[in-house]
Design a protein around this motif. Structure first.
Motif, PDB file in Angstrom:
ATOM      1  N   ARG A  11       0.817  -1.217   0.000  1.00  0.00           N
ATOM      2  CA  ARG A  11       0.000   0.000   0.000  1.00  0.00           C
ATOM      3  C   ARG A  11       0.849   1.265   0.000  1.00  0.00           C
ATOM      4  NH1 ARG A  11      -5.597  -1.315   3.322  1.00  0.00           N
ATOM      5  NH2 ARG A  11      -5.995  -3.276   2.242  1.00  0.00           N
ATOM      6  N   LEU A  15       0.954   3.465  -3.414  1.00  0.00           N
ATOM      7  CA  LEU A  15       0.325   4.783  -3.416  1.00  0.00           C
ATOM      8  C   LEU A  15       1.348   5.879  -3.675  1.00  0.00           C
ATOM      9  CD1 LEU A  15      -2.179   4.413  -0.438  1.00  0.00           C
ATOM     10  CD2 LEU A  15      -2.741   4.535  -2.879  1.00  0.00           C
ATOM     11  N   LEU A  18       2.133   6.003  -7.348  1.00  0.00           N
ATOM     12  CA  LEU A  18       1.044   6.631  -8.093  1.00  0.00           C
ATOM     13  C   LEU A  18       1.033   8.151  -7.906  1.00  0.00           C
ATOM     14  CD1 LEU A  18      -1.914   4.145  -7.504  1.00  0.00           C
ATOM     15  CD2 LEU A  18      -0.748   4.613  -9.676  1.00  0.00           C
ATOM     16  N   VAL A  29      -2.476  -1.198 -13.213  1.00  0.00           N
ATOM     17  CA  VAL A  29      -2.777  -1.095 -11.782  1.00  0.00           C
ATOM     18  C   VAL A  29      -3.704  -2.252 -11.432  1.00  0.00           C
ATOM     19  CG1 VAL A  29      -3.756   0.306  -9.933  1.00  0.00           C
ATOM     20  CG2 VAL A  29      -2.606   1.424 -11.866  1.00  0.00           C
ATOM     21  N   LEU A  31      -5.798  -4.048  -8.403  1.00  0.00           N
ATOM     22  CA  LEU A  31      -6.350  -3.858  -7.069  1.00  0.00           C
ATOM     23  C   LEU A  31      -7.145  -5.094  -6.681  1.00  0.00           C
ATOM     24  CD1 LEU A  31      -6.774  -1.805  -4.707  1.00  0.00           C
ATOM     25  CD2 LEU A  31      -8.896  -1.125  -5.877  1.00  0.00           C
ATOM     26  N   VAL A  43      -6.931   4.629  -4.346  1.00  0.00           N
ATOM     27  CA  VAL A  43      -6.318   4.110  -5.566  1.00  0.00           C
ATOM     28  C   VAL A  43      -7.057   4.651  -6.793  1.00  0.00           C
ATOM     29  CG1 VAL A  43      -5.817   2.030  -6.907  1.00  0.00           C
ATOM     30  CG2 VAL A  43      -5.464   2.038  -4.423  1.00  0.00           C
ATOM     31  N   TYR A  44      -8.382   4.601  -6.764  1.00  0.00           N
ATOM     32  CA  TYR A  44      -9.165   5.055  -7.915  1.00  0.00           C
ATOM     33  C   TYR A  44      -8.968   6.547  -8.180  1.00  0.00           C
ATOM     34  CZ  TYR A  44     -11.735   0.687  -8.485  1.00  0.00           C
ATOM     35  OH  TYR A  44     -12.067  -0.624  -8.742  1.00  0.00           O
ATOM     36  N   VAL A  54      -7.800   0.889 -13.525  1.00  0.00           N
ATOM     37  CA  VAL A  54      -7.599  -0.035 -12.409  1.00  0.00           C
ATOM     38  C   VAL A  54      -8.287  -1.350 -12.731  1.00  0.00           C
ATOM     39  CG1 VAL A  54      -7.972  -0.463  -9.945  1.00  0.00           C
ATOM     40  CG2 VAL A  54      -7.471   1.862 -10.756  1.00  0.00           C
ATOM     41  N   LEU A  74      -2.487  -4.360  -3.454  1.00  0.00           N
ATOM     42  CA  LEU A  74      -2.188  -3.416  -4.537  1.00  0.00           C
ATOM     43  C   LEU A  74      -0.869  -3.798  -5.210  1.00  0.00           C
ATOM     44  CD1 LEU A  74      -2.793  -0.779  -6.110  1.00  0.00           C
ATOM     45  CD2 LEU A  74      -1.505   0.444  -4.340  1.00  0.00           C
TER      46      LEU A  74
END
Length: 250
Positions: A11, A15, A18, A29, A31, A43-44, A54, A74
């Protein structure tokens, strides 16, 4: 999956990648289905900002991609990790008017150690890391995960021969300090100026030919029964002495 892909997973590392990296560096990506809603929303939102799709997948898909690593739901398929070019790195650092501090790792084989070391390098302001091309861990998904994002901020140069590299560094005015059982107490180490710290292999230490190139050796005193430290722990101790000597009063 492209053969030019590697993986960032977990995570925090995912993150951070990103948030900070160009979207062109992210191929996919993944998930995990059923993760917590607040995490999925994060994430989205980040993916939407960078126009990334995603893909929701079951846990066993992520287990397969990460070789059963601790992906925490993730996984990013990313462009292969890039290395700095050694000569270009030196030129850039020196053109900035800095007196660079570099870390040279002599055949660190455990990617978890390398990742932890990069994390400490980022925290203490190390300007670059030098590793050998052979018989050592390179930049991998495990290194990226363990570094918790530091892999994106600390330049890593890979060279053919560490001994030859030390000679180039000496010609450019760097002082080389290596770890050894016998040497100056690290607490008296003054790390100002153009400096390279050399850390040896987890089991064998610094190779004999490389050790001969050191201007001085440093030791970490120990009073316990076990007279050695994990490579990443020893590196952390020494890097914070470097930090203290170079940032006095700051």
């Amino acid at each position: 999956m492209s053969s030019n892909s590697d993986f960032v997973f977990g995570r925090h590392a995912g993150l951070d990648f990103l948030k900070t990296q160009d979207p062109e560096k992210v191929n996919k990506v993944f998930l995990q289905k059923g993760v917590r809603e607040d995490f999925a929303n994060q994430v989205y939102q980040l993916a939407r900002k960078k126009h990334l799709i995603v893909q929701n997948v079951p846990k066993n898909k992520l287990d397969q991609l990460t070789d059963n690593g601790n992906h925490q739901g993730l996984v990013l398929a990313v462009s292969s990790f890039e290395y700095a070019v050694f000569d270009e790195l030196l030129d850039k650092l020196e053109s900035d008017g800095k007196e660079p501090f570099l870390l040279m790792l002599d055949s660190i084989e455990d990617p978890h150690n390398l990742g932890s070391i990069l994390r400490t390098c980022d925290a203490t302001g190390v300007d670059g890391v030098i590793i050998p091309q052979r018989r050592a861990s390179g930049l991998t998904s495990v290194v990226a995960k363990t570094s918790t994002g530091a892999i994106d901020y600390v330049p890593v140069a890979r060279v053919n021969n560490l001994v030859q590299t030390t000679k180039i560094l000496k010609d450019r005015g760097y002082w080389l300090f290596g770890t050894a059982m016998q040497g100056q107490d690290y607490r008296q180490w003054d790390a100002k100026g153009k400096t390279v710290l050399v850390i040896g292999n987890e089991g064998k230490g610094i190779s004999p030919l490389l050790l001969k190139q050191m201007d001085q050796t440093l030791t970490i005193p120990m009073i316990g029964h076990v007279q050695s430290l994990n490579a990443s722990v020893a590196t952390g101790v020494l890097l914070y002495q470097m930090f203290a000597s170079r940032h006095q009063g700051k």
